[in-house]
Structures are given as C-alpha cells and as structure tokens.
Write a protein that holds these residues in place. Structure first.
Motif, PDB file in Angstrom:
ATOM      1  N   LEU A 100       9.292  -1.497   1.164  1.00 46.39           N
ATOM      2  CA  LEU A 100       7.960  -1.698   1.735  1.00 46.39           C
ATOM      3  C   LEU A 100       6.896  -0.901   0.987  1.00 46.39           C
ATOM      4  O   LEU A 100       5.807  -1.396   0.713  1.00 46.39           O
ATOM      5  CB  LEU A 100       7.985  -1.313   3.214  1.00 46.39           C
ATOM      6  N   LYS A 101       7.254   0.331   0.644  1.00 45.03           N
ATOM      7  CA  LYS A 101       6.281   1.196  -0.017  1.00 45.03           C
ATOM      8  C   LYS A 101       5.868   0.607  -1.355  1.00 45.03           C
ATOM      9  O   LYS A 101       4.694   0.570  -1.704  1.00 45.03           O
ATOM     10  CB  LYS A 101       6.897   2.596  -0.226  1.00 45.03           C
ATOM     11  N   ARG A 145       0.811  -4.439  -4.250  1.00 47.13           N
ATOM     12  CA  ARG A 145      -0.292  -5.208  -3.699  1.00 47.13           C
ATOM     13  C   ARG A 145      -1.618  -4.490  -3.933  1.00 47.13           C
ATOM     14  O   ARG A 145      -2.610  -5.110  -4.309  1.00 47.13           O
ATOM     15  CB  ARG A 145      -0.072  -5.432  -2.201  1.00 47.13           C
ATOM     16  N   ASP A 169      -3.386   0.702   4.031  1.00 50.61           N
ATOM     17  CA  ASP A 169      -2.182   0.155   4.648  1.00 50.61           C
ATOM     18  C   ASP A 169      -1.780   0.917   5.896  1.00 50.61           C
ATOM     19  O   ASP A 169      -1.125   0.379   6.778  1.00 50.61           O
ATOM     20  CB  ASP A 169      -1.027   0.187   3.644  1.00 50.61           C
ATOM     21  N   ARG A 182       3.652  -2.478  -1.011  1.00 51.13           N
ATOM     22  CA  ARG A 182       2.257  -2.151  -0.737  1.00 51.13           C
ATOM     23  C   ARG A 182       1.564  -1.587  -1.956  1.00 51.13           C
ATOM     24  O   ARG A 182       0.386  -1.852  -2.186  1.00 51.13           O
ATOM     25  CB  ARG A 182       2.188  -1.158   0.427  1.00 51.13           C
ATOM     26  N   SER A 194      -4.376 -14.074  -3.717  1.00 47.68           N
ATOM     27  CA  SER A 194      -4.206 -13.300  -2.496  1.00 47.68           C
ATOM     28  C   SER A 194      -2.869 -12.587  -2.605  1.00 47.68           C
ATOM     29  O   SER A 194      -2.076 -12.862  -3.494  1.00 47.68           O
ATOM     30  CB  SER A 194      -4.216 -14.209  -1.262  1.00 47.68           C
ATOM     31  N   ALA A 195      -2.632 -11.653  -1.702  1.00 46.24           N
ATOM     32  CA  ALA A 195      -1.358 -10.945  -1.714  1.00 46.24           C
ATOM     33  C   ALA A 195      -0.907 -10.727  -0.277  1.00 46.24           C
ATOM     34  O   ALA A 195      -1.698 -10.304   0.564  1.00 46.24           O
ATOM     35  CB  ALA A 195      -1.491  -9.614  -2.434  1.00 46.24           C
ATOM     36  N   GLU A 196       0.358 -11.076  -0.013  1.00 39.23           N
ATOM     37  CA  GLU A 196       0.868 -10.963   1.346  1.00 39.23           C
ATOM     38  C   GLU A 196       2.164 -10.166   1.330  1.00 39.23           C
ATOM     39  O   GLU A 196       3.031 -10.396   0.488  1.00 39.23           O
ATOM     40  CB  GLU A 196       1.140 -12.364   1.902  1.00 39.23           C
ATOM     41  N   VAL A 197       2.271  -9.238   2.259  1.00 44.14           N
ATOM     42  CA  VAL A 197       3.525  -8.530   2.452  1.00 44.14           C
ATOM     43  C   VAL A 197       4.157  -9.118   3.708  1.00 44.14           C
ATOM     44  O   VAL A 197       3.596  -9.004   4.792  1.00 44.14           O
ATOM     45  CB  VAL A 197       3.291  -7.019   2.618  1.00 44.14           C
ATOM     46  N   ALA A 198       5.288  -9.797   3.562  1.00 46.26           N
ATOM     47  CA  ALA A 198       5.911 -10.468   4.704  1.00 46.26           C
ATOM     48  C   ALA A 198       7.256  -9.824   5.013  1.00 46.26           C
ATOM     49  O   ALA A 198       8.004  -9.463   4.104  1.00 46.26           O
ATOM     50  CB  ALA A 198       6.099 -11.947   4.407  1.00 46.26           C
ATOM     51  N   GLN A 199       7.539  -9.688   6.310  1.00 53.88           N
ATOM     52  CA  GLN A 199       8.798  -9.086   6.730  1.00 53.88           C
ATOM     53  C   GLN A 199       9.367  -9.849   7.908  1.00 53.88           C
ATOM     54  O   GLN A 199       8.672 -10.071   8.888  1.00 53.88           O
ATOM     55  CB  GLN A 199       8.561  -7.644   7.189  1.00 53.88           C
ATOM     56  N   LEU A 253      -4.554  -6.036  -6.174  1.00 53.76           N
ATOM     57  CA  LEU A 253      -5.831  -6.336  -5.534  1.00 53.76           C
ATOM     58  C   LEU A 253      -6.985  -5.622  -6.231  1.00 53.76           C
ATOM     59  O   LEU A 253      -8.084  -6.156  -6.314  1.00 53.76           O
ATOM     60  CB  LEU A 253      -5.789  -5.935  -4.059  1.00 53.76           C
ATOM     61  N   GLU A 254      -6.723  -4.424  -6.719  1.00 57.51           N
ATOM     62  CA  GLU A 254      -7.747  -3.700  -7.476  1.00 57.51           C
ATOM     63  C   GLU A 254      -8.233  -4.570  -8.622  1.00 57.51           C
ATOM     64  O   GLU A 254      -9.431  -4.743  -8.831  1.00 57.51           O
ATOM     65  CB  GLU A 254      -7.147  -2.423  -8.073  1.00 57.51           C
ATOM     66  N   ARG A 258     -12.731  -7.124   0.472  1.00 63.80           N
ATOM     67  CA  ARG A 258     -11.506  -7.836   0.825  1.00 63.80           C
ATOM     68  C   ARG A 258     -11.258  -7.818   2.330  1.00 63.80           C
ATOM     69  O   ARG A 258     -11.812  -6.988   3.057  1.00 63.80           O
ATOM     70  CB  ARG A 258     -10.310  -7.274   0.064  1.00 63.80           C
ATOM     71  N   ASN A 286       4.399 -11.893  -1.473  1.00 61.97           N
ATOM     72  CA  ASN A 286       4.000 -13.241  -1.865  1.00 61.97           C
ATOM     73  C   ASN A 286       2.635 -13.182  -2.514  1.00 61.97           C
ATOM     74  O   ASN A 286       1.675 -12.729  -1.899  1.00 61.97           O
ATOM     75  CB  ASN A 286       3.910 -14.161  -0.641  1.00 61.97           C
ATOM     76  N   PRO A 314      -8.957 -11.090  -1.415  1.00 66.32           N
ATOM     77  CA  PRO A 314     -10.191 -10.543  -1.986  1.00 66.32           C
ATOM     78  C   PRO A 314     -11.302 -11.586  -1.871  1.00 66.32           C
ATOM     79  O   PRO A 314     -11.054 -12.773  -2.096  1.00 66.32           O
ATOM     80  CB  PRO A 314      -9.830 -10.308  -3.453  1.00 66.32           C
ATOM     81  N   ARG A 325       6.627 -10.433  10.524  1.00 65.44           N
ATOM     82  CA  ARG A 325       5.334  -9.825  10.248  1.00 65.44           C
ATOM     83  C   ARG A 325       4.787 -10.363   8.934  1.00 65.44           C
ATOM     84  O   ARG A 325       5.525 -10.538   7.963  1.00 65.44           O
ATOM     85  CB  ARG A 325       5.486  -8.303  10.112  1.00 65.44           C
ATOM     86  N   SER A 326       3.516 -10.623   8.932  1.00 60.74           N
ATOM     87  CA  SER A 326       2.885 -11.016   7.684  1.00 60.74           C
ATOM     88  C   SER A 326       1.593 -10.230   7.550  1.00 60.74           C
ATOM     89  O   SER A 326       0.852 -10.076   8.510  1.00 60.74           O
ATOM     90  CB  SER A 326       2.630 -12.514   7.703  1.00 60.74           C
ATOM     91  N   ASP A 327       1.367  -9.719   6.367  1.00 58.21           N
ATOM     92  CA  ASP A 327       0.261  -8.809   6.137  1.00 58.21           C
ATOM     93  C   ASP A 327      -0.421  -9.277   4.858  1.00 58.21           C
ATOM     94  O   ASP A 327       0.075  -9.063   3.764  1.00 58.21           O
ATOM     95  CB  ASP A 327       0.859  -7.395   6.005  1.00 58.21           C
ATOM     96  N   THR A 328      -1.513  -9.988   5.013  1.00 60.81           N
ATOM     97  CA  THR A 328      -2.129 -10.667   3.882  1.00 60.81           C
ATOM     98  C   THR A 328      -3.469 -10.038   3.539  1.00 60.81           C
ATOM     99  O   THR A 328      -4.248  -9.740   4.445  1.00 60.81           O
ATOM    100  CB  THR A 328      -2.355 -12.150   4.222  1.00 60.81           C
ATOM    101  N   VAL A 329      -3.729  -9.875   2.264  1.00 60.66           N
ATOM    102  CA  VAL A 329      -5.041  -9.410   1.841  1.00 60.66           C
ATOM    103  C   VAL A 329      -5.666 -10.472   0.953  1.00 60.66           C
ATOM    104  O   VAL A 329      -5.032 -10.955   0.019  1.00 60.66           O
ATOM    105  CB  VAL A 329      -4.951  -8.076   1.070  1.00 60.66           C
TER     106      VAL A 329
END
Lengths: 175, 516
Positions: free
Chosen positions: B491-492, B498, A19, B495, B458-463, B502-503, A98, B476, A114, A108-112
């Motif tokens: 935020l921490k 997420r 991250d 993440r 999937s996993a999304e961190v949106a701000q 994801l693991e 991933r 999300n 896999p 902001r969008s931060d998508t992962v």
C-alpha cells in the motif's frame, strides 16, 4: 502511517492531496437519500413476501410470518445499516489541482484525478437528489480505466462551485 | 465558406465500383444457400434449378440493395467537419469535426484492390467501433481525402480556421513524402517469423469440416471402415517390426509439423508482406499486407504507451514484438503493432524514435508484496483443493477405487497452480523513473508495458477485502486506449508511486500534451 504528524484536515491550500489526512465528508442528506432509495427498492420485495405468505398460508411447513420477517430483517439492514456504512466509507479531498475520491466498504477504491486531465464535467441530479438538494459530480477523463469518476452526495451548490473551480483549470474545454 | 478544393462542400458519392464489390460479396453469400437448397430439395431433377434460382435471387436482391444504399450514401467535406448521410428507409447523418479525427487510415482488401479502390477509415477515438468509414473510394480520391483531412485538422488544431480556405496550394497537395525507414521485414525475416507462428488451427478447421461434411461424404463411415481394416489385421500390424511403428509415428508428427508451419508461414506472409515502418514528418507510417494492403499513419504525439511482448519459444531465440498503445486505437485488434518480430536492438531504435526509452540496467525495480504472493498462491490453488475435496468425498461413496487417484490428480493441479503463482511473482515488477513508468510480468515469456508519466489521466489505488487485510493494493493508471495496472504492490509503495505520477501529470495540462 509514517507521516501522521503531517496530518492536516484542511487540504485546500496545498497542491498534493494527503493520503493520511481526514477525508471531507459528504452532505448529510446523502445518507438520508440512500436510505430513501433503499426503502423504495425494498417495498416491492416486502409486498412480494406478504403475497407469498398469504398464498402459502396453511400449506407451508414454516410458521406464519417467517418469510415476511426474514425479508423485513434484510430490508432493515439495507435501509439502516448499509447507508450509514457506505456514507462513512465515502469521502473526497480537493486541492488546487486535483480531486481525490474514496469509496467502497469491502472493495476500497481511492482515485485521484488531476484537473489537467479532465475532459468534461457533469453535475447530475435525480428527482430524489433534487428533493434533498444534493448532486453527483462526474469527471470524465480520456483514460480507459476510470473514464468517468463519480462523486455522489455533494450539496448541489458545492457541486456547482467545484465544477466551476475545476473548469477554470481546464484550458481548452472538452478537448 | 469558400472552397478549399474542387471536392469540397458538396455531397459526394463513393466510387461507383463499390457496387460491384458489394455485388461480388453478395455472390459469395449466395453460394451457400444455393448449394443448401440444391441438396435440401433432393438432387432429383428440379433441385439444381431451385438452387440456382435461389442463388440468383439472392445475388439480384443483394446487388440491388447495394446499389440503392450506394445511391443513398453521400459524404460532404465541410469547412469544419466531415458528414456522412446514409440509410434507405431511415436516414442517419453523422458528423465528425476535423479536430476530433485522430487519424485516417487506408485499407485495401483483395477485391477492392483489383478494382483500384480503398476503404478510408476515420479514427476518432470513440469507443465501440463507432468510427466513420467510407467504403470505397478510388485510390487517388482516398489519398487526396487523407491529405485534405490532415490539413484541415491541423488548421483546426492550430485554431486558425481560415488557413486552407481558398488556398490554391491546398488543391495541389503533394502526396506524403517518403520517410526514413526505421524497421522493415524482408522475406528472410518473414520466413523465420513464419517458423515461430506454428499453428495447429488448420487441424481444428479440418476436423470441423469433417464433422460438417459428415452427412455428405460419410467420413465417419470411412473412419469406421479403416478401423475395421486395422482391427482385422491387428496381428499383422503388431507383427510389423517396432522400428516401422516408430517410423510411422515420426512421419505423422512430421506431417503435423509441416502442416502447422505452413499454416503459420502462409498467415505471416499474407499479413506482413512488405512490412515497412517509416518515420515521416507526421509520425510513424506502417505499410504491410500481401492481399489486403494497409497503410496506417500513427502520429507520434498520440502514442500513449508501448507494449513489448514475446512468446515462449521465440523468447529463447531473442525475438520480441512491439505495439503502440495509441489514442486512436481500435480496441483488441493488432492494428498498432509496429514491430511484430524483431531483435531487441531494433525495438530499441523504434522505441527511441517514439520518444520513449527502454529501462536501463540500473533501473530500480520493485516487486509485488510477499503477502500478495502467498495470497495468490492460496487463491489459485483453492479451486483445485475444493474440487479435490468434493470429488474425493463423492467418489468415496460411489466409486471408492477412483477416489484416491482423482483426488491426487486434483491435489497435484493445486500444487502446480500454487507453484505457478509463486514463480510468476518472481517476474512481476515495476519501475518508475523521471519520465516513464514500466511494468513487467509473465513467467516464460516476459512482456513489458512502458507509459509516459505525463500521458496518464488518473490514478487509483484499489483494494479488495483480502488486500486490505494483508496490506497491499492494485494501482490502476488511467491510460487512453489501454489498461495499465500494477497488482499486489504494498500500500505504501502504491501511494508513493501515485503521488509521484500525479506530480508529473498535474504539471502539464491536457491541451499541452499534443506538443509535448
């Protein structure tokens, strides 16, 4: 934040995406492509403003050139400033299993995603993209949210390479 | 391709009785235009004939077109897919491969049920209601088709394409054996459920009807007359003793209560009659309905997540509902309710049968961030604050007497919404354990969502801009057939969740999920 010591700019060999790590930048042509697109969008508005200015000449309380000036100023922001910021805001990271896609200036969008959850993969090129030799990589997942994750502005060759790499992870394609 | 069953590989039509159902529906459609034409042309002499003629025309045309579309609709049960061809002038052909059919459900509405017909629906998980359905087949044909599709699909799933071909056993397929009942609702439970489904919708309908019928029976005039009668006898009414007035008000309330309860009761009894949820070899099977009977099978491995909900009053009495979020979900409908009205321990049984577990007492719950609480209080009340400022300023010039009270009411609303935001923050929490992720929200009636970590996509961190400034984010999670998002967490933490999720996801490939 707390693990800034662990920052690596080369995330490829590790499994997890970091991250805190630097994102990989998109192809520089992408910025140019965004600019060209913005210019093409702006042209009709500038023409419209010129026509309006011509039609209102003498009748408008505004001095000559104000409408065109404002429109051109806004267009310049969209052509010069925004693509640069958008380009700077976008980036991605890819690891063994991933892909992380970051985008958005204000939102902001931060998508992962896999690779094990990818349903199918698209590599799209519009006419402009083809001219600049870039492409959009799209990963489709079965989730309702983020059903398709787009990563625009990759070099075309890189995009196809990434597609092959991701496809190798999908054991049964398109299921 | 060899034949698996006598009903294979040739184009077939749906049951001929379907035409009758269509014609009956057409008759229903004809009633209104006929009545309208009768009244529209005036009741003098010819009106009734014109009305009848128009009604008859609609019935004939409707029946004819139903017949033609029935003639033109054929379905083929192929070796690899089901194909439906339809259309009178333009032809449409849709093919659905067996391995894409998530499930087959049977539905019987009242009229088809009287004629022994079922609607067979093939759920493919395609969005926007783009599923395949056959209306109508005979009950036997429907059940047979369902069995057949399941066998074919399993064959396709196991990638042994030749398994059921020419297999004589396939022709003598047995109906689904009865499973082990895990949740049922008898009339007593339905009665209690009905009490909580109190609904005043019927009054809205009545009011609408009254307005609609205004022209015909002049209800408005009747009300005016009644009003006149009361104002004439104003002194008499006032002279009646206080207790009589109170009694009549109470009687009115009682009437509202009785009608509202009856509405809820009727709705519950028609929808949930004979509710039975069973655990069969293939998954969950739910049967319910008084007039419209439905029979739905939900394969266990397709359950993606659970939603436990409740409502304000029933929560106080310990009643909850349980819903599956499944790949084959018809978005929006209450199709996958598996326990509409149950005690928590009954829900626990169903949840555990589905391979999930309820959060235990030592689950580690995390709250939304405090910055998020403050911001949502401000944002929620902002609308009323602005409204108060605008209305106050305008009224100060136009009607100074009203300025203060109106502004005060709006300020009060602003305080109320800020308070609601503050209070609801107390209940917003999430928890992550080894296999599941859980989120809970809701002030007076908490609802929880439970999802398996492996079945997320999937996993999304949106701000947004405010969230970035204040250091929180929305997480999300990509869930098939539903939404799963956790708003306002630091935020921490977002993440961290997420990363952990994801693991788990990355450890299993999608194709292995089926057997997981």
């Amino acid at each position: 934040m707390e693990n800034t010591a662990a920052v690596t700019t080369d995330p490829a060999p590790s499994n997890a995406v970091d991250d805190e790590a630097e994102l990989i930048e998109l192809h520089p042509n992408y910025k140019t492509a965004l600019r060209v697109r913005a210019t093409l969008t702006a042209i009709p508005f500038v023409i419209g403003a010129l026509v309006l200015e011509g039609a209102l000449q003498g009748e408008s309380p505004l001095p000559f050139g104000v409408i065109v000036g404002v429109i051109v100023f806004i267009a310049l922001i969209f052509i010069v400033r925004l693509p640069a910021r958008r380009y700077a805001a976008r980036g991605y990271q890819i690891s063994a299993d991933r892909l992380r896609v970051v985008r958005g200036i204000l939102w902001r969008s931060d998508t992962v995603v896999p690779f094990g959850r990818v349903q199918h993969i698209d590599v799209d090129q519009g006419p402009l993209d083809r001219f600049f030799d870039i492409a959009t990589l799209t990963l489709h997942t079965a989730g309702n949210h983020n059903a398709s994750v787009h990563l625009p502005g990759l070099g075309h060759e890189l995009a196809t390479e990434m597609r092959e790499e991701i496809r190798a992870h999908i054991k049964r394609e398109s299921m | 391709m060899s034949e698996a069953a006598p009903s294979s590989n040739e184009a077939q039509r749906t049951a001929p009785q379907s035409v009758l159902v269509g014609a009956l529906a057409g008759m229903k459609n004809a009633i209104f235009p006929a009545v309208a034409a009768t009244f529209g042309t005036g009741l003098s002499g010819w009106g009734i004939y014109i009305g009848l003629g128009i009604g008859l025309l609609i019935v004939v045309v409707g029946g004819l077109s139903t017949y033609i579309s029935w003639r033109r609709l054929t379905y083929t049960i192929g070796a690899a897919d089901i194909r439906v061809e339809s259309g009178v002038l333009s032809r449409a052909a849709r093919s659905v491969p067996y391995e894409r059919i998530q499930d087959v459900s049977l539905e019987q509405k009242l009229i088809p049920r009287l004629l022994g017909l079922v609607a067979v629906k093939f759920e493919t998980g395609a969005g926007g209601g783009e599923d395949l359905s056959l209306t109508y087949l005979t009950e036997d044909a429907g059940e047979e088709l369902r069995q057949l599709v399941r066998e074919r699909r399993d064959a396709a799933d196991e990638a042994i394409p030749s398994v059921s071909e020419g297999d004589p056993a396939a022709a003598t397929r047995t109906p689904e054996p009865d499973g082990e009942p895990i949740f049922a609702m008898g009339p007593g439970r339905l009665f209690t459920f009905g009490l909580f489904e109190f609904s005043l919708a019927v009054f809205a309908v009545l009011a609408g009807l009254a307005q609609y019928a205004d022209g015909f029976v002049e209800i408005g005039d009747a009300i005016d007359m009644a009003g006149g009668w009361f104002s004439d006898r104003g002194e008499e009414v006032a002279a009646l003793s206080m207790s009589v007035q109170v009694l009549s008000a109470l009687a009115g309330l009682l009437a509202v209560f009785v009608v509202g309860s009856a509405t809820g009761m009727i709705r519950v009894f028609t929808r949930e009659w004979g509710f039975l949820l069973e655990r069969t070899a293939r998954g969950f099977r739910r049967r319910r309905g008084l007039f419209t009977k439905t029979d739905v099978v939900m394969p266990i491995h397709r359950v993606q997540a659970l939603t436990i909900g409740t409502r304000l009053i029933r929560y106080r009495f310990g009643w909850h509902s349980l819903k599956f979020v499944s790949l084959a979900q018809d978005a929006g409908s209450s199709n996958h309710v598996v326990a509409p009205f149950a005690r928590m321990d009954e829900i626990r049984t169903v949840v555990e049968t589905a391979g999930f577990h309820l959060p235990d007492d030592n689950a580690e719950w995390h709250r939304a961030s405090e910055a998020y609480r403050t911001d949502s209080m401000i944002i929620d009340s902002l609308f009323f604050v602005i409204a108060a400022a605008v209305a106050g300023t305008i009224l100060a010039f136009t009607a100074p007497d009203w300025a203060l009270p109106i502004a005060l009411i709006l300020i009060g609303l602003a305080v109320f919404s800020a308070g609601t935001a503050l209070y609801s923050w107390q209940f917003k929490r999430h928890s992550l354990d080894d296999t599941q992720i859980m989120a809970r929200a809701g002030i007076m009636s908490p609802s929880s969502q439970i999802a398996t970590r492996t079945k997320l996509h999937s996993a999304e961190v949106a701000q947004g801009p405010i969230a970035r400034w204040r250091g929180y984010a929305t997480l999300n999670l990509g869930l098939a057939g539903g939404e799963f998002s956790i708003p306002g967490i630091p935020l921490k933490r977002a993440r961290e969740v997420r990363r952990k999720v994801l693991e788990t996801i990355a450890a299993t490939d999608f194709s292995e999920l089926e057997n997981a």
